[in-house]
Enzyme design. Structure first.
Site, short mmCIF file in Angstrom:
data_model
loop_
_atom_site.label_atom_id
_atom_site.label_comp_id
_atom_site.label_asym_id
_atom_site.label_seq_id
_atom_site.Cartn_x
_atom_site.Cartn_y
_atom_site.Cartn_z
N GLU A 1 -17.40 20.26 -17.96
CA GLU A 1 -16.66 20.42 -19.22
C GLU A 1 -15.30 19.74 -19.14
OE1 GLU A 1 -13.98 23.34 -19.76
OE2 GLU A 1 -14.89 24.87 -18.50
N LYS B 1 -9.51 21.79 -28.82
CA LYS B 1 -10.45 22.56 -28.00
C LYS B 1 -11.74 22.67 -28.82
CE LYS B 1 -10.71 27.10 -25.72
NZ LYS B 1 -10.03 28.40 -25.57
N SER C 1 -16.63 35.11 -27.55
CA SER C 1 -16.72 33.67 -27.34
C SER C 1 -18.07 33.11 -27.77
CB SER C 1 -16.51 33.35 -25.85
OG SER C 1 -16.81 32.00 -25.59
N ALA C 2 -18.01 31.91 -28.39
CA ALA C 2 -19.24 31.21 -28.78
C ALA C 2 -20.05 30.78 -27.56
CB ALA C 2 -18.89 29.98 -29.62
N ASP C 3 -19.43 30.83 -26.35
CA ASP C 3 -20.18 30.50 -25.13
C ASP C 3 -21.40 31.41 -24.98
OD1 ASP C 3 -18.06 28.80 -24.71
OD2 ASP C 3 -17.25 29.86 -22.96
N LYS D 1 -14.31 34.98 -17.14
CA LYS D 1 -12.90 35.11 -16.79
C LYS D 1 -12.50 36.58 -16.78
CE LYS D 1 -11.83 30.55 -18.70
NZ LYS D 1 -13.14 30.19 -19.25
#
Length: 525
Positions: free
Chosen positions: A19, A80, A134-136, A153
């Site tokens: 990334e 981002k 998060s979209a992750d 994290k």
């Protein structure tokens, strides 16, 4: 796609996606640049090709040159970029660093199954009230890429993140001897991963299994930070609480929160969190590359099995997907065809065609006997076709009540030039993705898949997606000028191995891709 990455993918060598948000938003310049170079070096040293993903002036790049890395590392006003940001950033010609979500999308479209990052996003603390997720996590639920990270994290709510990943159907495994789910900076989070894999071979087997099932969801491999450089869990937690309090007082939320938290943690821990961050990224790059190499070795026998022309008697069948037509060819006897309702002398003959049928016929006569997927009506034409094609495997061809077998009528001049053609080919729309997907196992094992331009766009895209996931050899016959461009409306065409256009079809494809027409290729009647 950078040439070195494209070449590796074409040759079946391991590639590791990386990334770029960590470069653009995770560390300050020039430390971010030296870190990016070092991580790419670790990937190369361990036997794979690094493919850092980034957005440069409105284009997605898979694999960056050193100049492009420096541009992203030193630029101030870069975005981002997650899934939601891609359309705007590309349409505006902006540059940016891709998040886990954005990188997964690019990696999947490029055909890269393994992606290494520091830590993924997750459910933020207090997320049950703010819905800041998060979209992750949703990306992992919808994109089949294996993500190698140091867990999530530790500034996030790890327990709720694991619950959310379960809801999304994501297979999560800790890497190593323990099922303890790592907490990014530290090895212990107090939470257990659902599974664990002991080494890169087990991880590769897990990823291969997930890809083979075609679940359309990702895999998360959680790698603990090296013990000797891991930060104290208590020290980090105290710093997180202080940083969260400051973020709340300053009203920092959304995509700005994570970069703020990481910067603040570095200050509050006198650089210990940054040291752990660098260590875990380097370690993830090494572990992730070893997994990618092991996965490539697993997939090599399948790739070899997918090359045409094997002499093995247990060869799986090729698969042909396309149209069957009954052709009526009317050839005029005289040089001039007279209009106005008059009957012109000539010869009329019936033949059996359709591009897909012709390909399947040729392969059958060459001793390869493909599985043929097509559709005919239940009418007088279908009986004649099945009788004529007795030497072919027609067992999977649909016979549909109330539908007409495709027919084509061509009026040809005495010189053999086509004067007018009429076609009734609506039945080709019945060669649907749903029908073809019933033969997924045959497709995934086929040494060659042929598909023609008669079949619906969604079916072509489905076959191309399978081809990308299973390294299949696909031959596309464009059929005619109006149908030729179907795979080129998206990036589906990148999964094609062979294509056989005539000049008109090639011009149409070229136009669809937005390329200028090369000099000397003009077509005239």
């Amino acid at each position: 796609i950078q040439p070195s990455v494209q070449e590796a993918l074409m040759e079946g060598r391991p590639v590791v996606a990386l990334e770029s948000t960590i470069i653009t938003h995770g560390m300050a310049y020039p430390q971010n640049l030296s870190m990016a170079r070092e991580v790419e070096g670790i990937v190369t040293t361990n036997g794979a090709v690094p493919a850092t993903v980034g957005i440069l002036r409105g284009r997605i790049h898979v694999g960056l040159t050193d100049e492009e890395l420096e541009f992203l590392a030193s630029s101030k006003n870069v975005v981002k970029v997650s899934r939601r940001d891609l359309p705007f950033v590309l349409s505006q010609g902006l540059s940016g660093g891709t998040t886990v979500s954005g990188t997964m999308i690019a990696a999947h479209k490029a055909g890269i199954p393994v992606f290494v990052t520091g830590g993924i996003g997750g459910v933020h603390r207090g997320g049950e009230n703010t819905l800041d997720v998060s979209a992750d996590l949703t990306e992992l639920g919808r994109t089949p890429v294996a993500v190698v990270s140091a867990g999530v994290k530790s500034i996030l709510d790890i327990g709720r993140t694991l619950e959310y990943l379960e809801t999304q159907g994501v297979c999560v495994a800790a890497f190593g001897e323990s099922r303890e789910f790592p907490a990014f900076f530290s090895c212990q989070s107090g939470f257990q991963a659902p599974y664990h894999v002991r080494d890169e071979e087990e991880a590769a087997e897990l990823i291969a299994s997930a890809l083979g099932l075609g679940l359309s969801s990702g895999v998360l491999i959680a790698v603990p930070c090296p013990q000797e450089r891991a930060a104290s869990g208590q020290v980090i937690e105290e710093a997180i609480q202080q940083a969260l309090s400051e973020a709340r007082s300053k009203g920092i939320t959304g995509k700005e929160l994570t970069p703020f938290m990481l910067q603040k943690l570095n200050e509050l821990t006198d650089g210990k969190s940054l040291d752990s961050n660098l260590a875990l990224i380097q370690n993830n790059a090494r572990v992730g590359t070893c997994i990618a190499v092991a996965l490539s070795k697993l997939q090599k026998p399948r790739r070899k099995a997918n090359l045409p022309g094997r002499e093995d008697t247990t060869t799986p069948q090729p698969v042909v997907i396309g149209g069957i037509n009954v052709d009526f060819i009317a050839k005029a006897q005289n040089p001039l065809i007279v209009g106005g309702g008059q009957t012109n002398a000539g010869r009329v003959r019936r033949t059996f065609g359709g591009v897909g049928r012709n390909l399947a016929d040729c392969l059958s006569r060459l001793g390869q006997t493909p599985l043929f997927l097509s559709a005919v009506g239940k009418d007088e034409h279908s009986e004649s076709i099945l009788h004529y094609c007795h030497h072919m495997d027609m067992s999977a061809v649909l016979q549909l009540e109330g539908k007409s077998t495709a027919t084509y009528c061509a009026v040809v001049t005495s010189a053999g030039e086509l004067s007018v053609g009429l076609g009734d080919m609506d039945i080709h729309n019945q060669i649907t993705e749903q029908y073809v997907s019933q033969f997924k196992e045959n497709l995934c094992q086929a040494p060659l898949v042929c598909i023609d331009g008669n079949v619906p766009l969604s079916t072509i895209q489905y076959v191309c997606q399978l081809a990308r996931e299973h390294q299949l050899a696909v031959c596309y016959e464009p059929t005619d000028e109006n149908k030729a461009s179907k795979p080129f409306f998206s990036d589906s065409w990148k999964a094609l191995t062979y294509i056989s256009p005539n000049l008109q079809e090639l011009r149409a494809i070229n136009q669809t891709l937005g390329n200028p027409l090369p000099a000397g290729t003009e077509y005239s009647e």
